[in-house]
Design a protein around this motif. Structure first.
Motif, mmCIF file in Angstrom:
data_model
loop_
_atom_site.group_PDB
_atom_site.id
_atom_site.type_symbol
_atom_site.label_atom_id
_atom_site.label_comp_id
_atom_site.label_asym_id
_atom_site.label_seq_id
_atom_site.Cartn_x
_atom_site.Cartn_y
_atom_site.Cartn_z
ATOM 1 N N ASP A 92 95.998 56.936 49.051
ATOM 2 C CA ASP A 92 95.432 57.820 51.203
ATOM 3 C C ASP A 92 97.328 57.199 51.723
ATOM 4 O OD1 ASP A 92 95.133 57.948 53.729
ATOM 5 O OD2 ASP A 92 93.007 58.148 53.449
ATOM 6 N N PHE A 93 98.031 57.567 52.129
ATOM 7 C CA PHE A 93 99.099 56.700 52.569
ATOM 8 C C PHE A 93 99.036 57.298 53.886
ATOM 9 C CE2 PHE A 93 103.230 57.440 52.537
ATOM 10 C CZ PHE A 93 103.606 56.173 53.270
ATOM 11 N N ILE A 192 92.747 47.142 42.895
ATOM 12 C CA ILE A 192 94.402 47.100 43.872
ATOM 13 C C ILE A 192 92.988 48.032 44.993
ATOM 14 C CG2 ILE A 192 96.256 46.521 45.058
ATOM 15 C CD1 ILE A 192 97.211 46.415 42.173
ATOM 16 N N ASP A 193 93.023 47.591 46.227
ATOM 17 C CA ASP A 193 92.735 47.952 46.758
ATOM 18 C C ASP A 193 93.385 48.504 48.811
ATOM 19 O OD1 ASP A 193 91.907 46.143 48.465
ATOM 20 O OD2 ASP A 193 89.444 46.941 48.889
ATOM 21 N N ASP A 194 94.190 48.145 49.026
ATOM 22 C CA ASP A 194 94.970 47.640 50.117
ATOM 23 C C ASP A 194 96.256 47.619 49.892
ATOM 24 O OD1 ASP A 194 94.991 48.397 52.993
ATOM 25 O OD2 ASP A 194 94.996 46.253 52.743
ATOM 26 N N LEU A 195 97.696 48.018 50.141
ATOM 27 C CA LEU A 195 98.399 47.233 50.067
ATOM 28 C C LEU A 195 99.259 47.538 51.854
ATOM 29 C CD1 LEU A 195 101.471 46.652 48.387
ATOM 30 C CD2 LEU A 195 102.035 48.513 48.316
ATOM 31 N N LYS A 196 99.286 46.278 52.254
ATOM 32 C CA LYS A 196 101.023 46.516 53.631
ATOM 33 C C LYS A 196 102.261 46.907 53.544
ATOM 34 C CE LYS A 196 96.668 46.097 56.628
ATOM 35 N NZ LYS A 196 95.464 45.933 55.894
ATOM 36 N N LEU A 197 102.975 47.657 54.436
ATOM 37 C CA LEU A 197 104.513 47.119 54.343
ATOM 38 C C LEU A 197 104.842 47.590 55.504
ATOM 39 C CD1 LEU A 197 103.547 50.040 52.159
ATOM 40 C CD2 LEU A 197 105.459 48.772 50.769
ATOM 41 N N ARG A 198 105.581 46.252 55.353
ATOM 42 C CA ARG A 198 106.600 46.192 56.463
ATOM 43 C C ARG A 198 107.847 45.645 56.781
ATOM 44 N NH1 ARG A 198 107.424 40.586 57.961
ATOM 45 N NH2 ARG A 198 105.983 39.481 56.989
ATOM 46 N N THR A 199 108.728 45.226 57.076
ATOM 47 C CA THR A 199 110.244 44.799 57.380
ATOM 48 C C THR A 199 110.004 43.922 57.399
ATOM 49 O OG1 THR A 199 110.610 45.567 59.952
ATOM 50 C CG2 THR A 199 111.353 47.230 57.989
ATOM 51 N N ALA A 200 111.451 43.062 57.263
ATOM 52 C CA ALA A 200 111.412 41.374 57.382
ATOM 53 C C ALA A 200 110.863 41.528 59.168
ATOM 54 C CB ALA A 200 112.573 41.099 56.734
ATOM 55 N N ASP A 201 111.236 41.823 59.877
ATOM 56 C CA ASP A 201 111.769 41.704 61.508
ATOM 57 C C ASP A 201 109.718 42.412 61.853
ATOM 58 O OD1 ASP A 201 111.821 43.805 61.301
ATOM 59 O OD2 ASP A 201 113.456 44.074 61.814
ATOM 60 N N GLY A 202 109.437 42.645 61.055
ATOM 61 C CA GLY A 202 107.722 42.703 61.454
ATOM 62 C C GLY A 202 107.192 44.142 61.696
ATOM 63 N N ARG A 203 108.507 45.618 61.360
ATOM 64 C CA ARG A 203 108.464 46.449 62.386
ATOM 65 C C ARG A 203 107.378 47.380 60.841
ATOM 66 N NH1 ARG A 203 111.542 51.072 60.565
ATOM 67 N NH2 ARG A 203 113.089 49.440 59.962
ATOM 68 N N ALA A 204 106.488 47.954 61.327
ATOM 69 C CA ALA A 204 105.138 48.631 60.130
ATOM 70 C C ALA A 204 106.083 50.157 59.918
ATOM 71 C CB ALA A 204 103.974 48.844 60.867
ATOM 72 N N GLY A 206 103.685 51.441 56.948
ATOM 73 C CA GLY A 206 102.512 51.921 56.458
ATOM 74 C C GLY A 206 101.767 51.059 55.975
ATOM 75 N N GLU A 207 100.371 51.865 55.037
ATOM 76 C CA GLU A 207 100.175 51.659 54.460
ATOM 77 C C GLU A 207 99.254 52.138 53.392
ATOM 78 O OE1 GLU A 207 95.158 48.918 55.599
ATOM 79 O OE2 GLU A 207 96.462 50.001 57.191
ATOM 80 N N VAL A 208 98.698 52.049 52.158
ATOM 81 C CA VAL A 208 98.372 52.481 51.202
ATOM 82 C C VAL A 208 97.573 51.915 50.867
ATOM 83 C CG1 VAL A 208 98.552 53.324 48.716
ATOM 84 C CG2 VAL A 208 100.500 52.466 50.082
ATOM 85 N N LYS A 209 96.101 53.133 50.958
ATOM 86 C CA LYS A 209 94.201 52.548 50.407
ATOM 87 C C LYS A 209 95.139 53.559 48.724
ATOM 88 C CE LYS A 209 93.274 50.893 54.215
ATOM 89 N NZ LYS A 209 92.250 49.454 53.862
ATOM 90 N N MET A 210 94.641 51.823 48.010
ATOM 91 C CA MET A 210 94.241 53.177 46.505
ATOM 92 C C MET A 210 92.853 52.544 45.985
ATOM 93 S SD MET A 210 97.764 51.343 44.544
ATOM 94 C CE MET A 210 98.054 49.992 45.286
ATOM 95 N N GLN A 211 92.562 53.573 45.185
ATOM 96 C CA GLN A 211 90.934 53.683 44.855
ATOM 97 C C GLN A 211 91.823 53.433 42.432
ATOM 98 O OE1 GLN A 211 88.282 56.345 45.711
ATOM 99 N NE2 GLN A 211 88.644 56.434 47.736
ATOM 100 N N ALA A 212 90.320 53.270 42.275
ATOM 101 C CA ALA A 212 90.390 53.070 40.323
ATOM 102 C C ALA A 212 91.053 54.272 40.068
ATOM 103 C CB ALA A 212 89.676 52.698 40.438
ATOM 104 N N ALA A 213 91.053 55.810 40.096
ATOM 105 C CA ALA A 213 91.532 56.585 39.701
ATOM 106 C C ALA A 213 93.162 56.450 39.932
ATOM 107 C CB ALA A 213 91.516 58.177 40.572
ATOM 108 N N VAL A 214 93.371 55.748 40.304
ATOM 109 C CA VAL A 214 95.532 55.300 40.393
ATOM 110 C C VAL A 214 95.081 54.793 38.062
ATOM 111 C CG1 VAL A 214 97.249 54.217 40.965
ATOM 112 C CG2 VAL A 214 95.630 55.174 42.895
#
Length: 257
Positions: A92-93, A192-204, A206-214
């Motif tokens: 879920d991205f 792993i159930d949650d992963l957040k990504l941003r740039t070095a200057d703090g710009r969001a 996106g966020e990835v929600k994973m479940q064990a079917a990965v």
């Protein structure tokens, strides 16, 4: 009398939005729609949601799936669905400053429709996908690292690459993790159930929600809106509270790949 009419109108049930007939004729379509899209969502099938996967599942534990909805404006959510899996929503991205694109590898427990679905800003959903034949047991077989016994030695390792090219930037992250489903005897669910990504200057980004079917040792490919010289910072956590964090600097892709 007017007040009574207004009260009656307010209490009247709201008609549910009709769910379109499933072109894949999945026995789980109505359940999937209720769980993922909600009771009253507008859902349409749309070939602009491009779902790519191999015609044959050579390994039901590691099945590559890509969803590309870059041709669709105003996408706020991208999900991968495997209808007949015991765990049906592996990814879920929620893109922010990123394209509506995600690629990964999932487990398949049997022959099943595999779909991509995107939610738009207005709350409606666009869906596409197809059937894939697969041998059973992708979700109920122990991970290879559990069989080898070396999973704990590599837990937490991450490899990443971020490169830019003519069609935008691509970020690939590979994690060492067993991604246990909880469907193997004496092995609890652990992933792993949650992963957040941003740039070095703090710009969001996106966020990835994973479940064990990965799939075990998950690999994610995303398309953040960054340029050569930018840095993507990621921070994730698994269901045991172990943190994953790091950064990847963008480089220009001179190979054309």
């Amino acid at each position: 009398m007017t007040s009574l009419l207004l009260i009656a109108a307010a209490l009247a049930p709201v008609a549910a939005t009709p769910l379109p007939a499933d072109p894949l004729q999945s026995p789980m379509w109505e359940f999937i729609a209720d769980q993922v899209f909600g009771d009253n969502a507008v859902v349409r099938f749309d070939p602009r949601v491009k779902v790519s996967f191999p015609e044959i599942a050579e390994n039901q534990r590691v099945f590559p799936v890509q969803v590309d909805a870059r041709a669709i404006p105003d996408v706020v959510r991208v999900v991968i669905i495997a209808d007949l899996n015991p765990i049906q929503l592996p990814i879920d991205f929620r893109p922010a400053a990123a394209e509506a694109f995600v690629a990964t590898r999932i487990k398949l427990d049997q022959r099943t429709p595999v779909r991509g679905a995107v939610q738009l800003k207005d709350g409606s959903w666009l869906v596409s996908g197809g059937w894939i034949d697969a041998a059973g047991g992708g979700c109920s077989a122990p991970p290879v690292s559990r069989v080898k016994g070396d999973w704990a030695q590599h837990l937490g390792e991450v490899r990443g690459r971020l490169w830019t090219g003519a069609d935008g930037a691509r970020l690939r992250l590979a994690f060492r993790h067993p991604m246990d489903t909880g469907l193997v005897d004496k092995i609890s669910a652990y992933y792993i159930d949650d992963l957040k990504l941003r740039t070095a200057d703090g710009r969001a980004l996106g966020e990835v929600k994973m479940q064990a079917a990965v799939a075990e040792d998950p690999v994610l490919t995303l398309m953040p809106k960054v340029r050569a010289g930018d840095t993507v910072v990621f921070a994730g956590r698994d269901t045991n509270g172990i943190d994953y964090a790091g950064s990847v600097a963008a480089i220009a892709d001179t190979t054309g790949q």
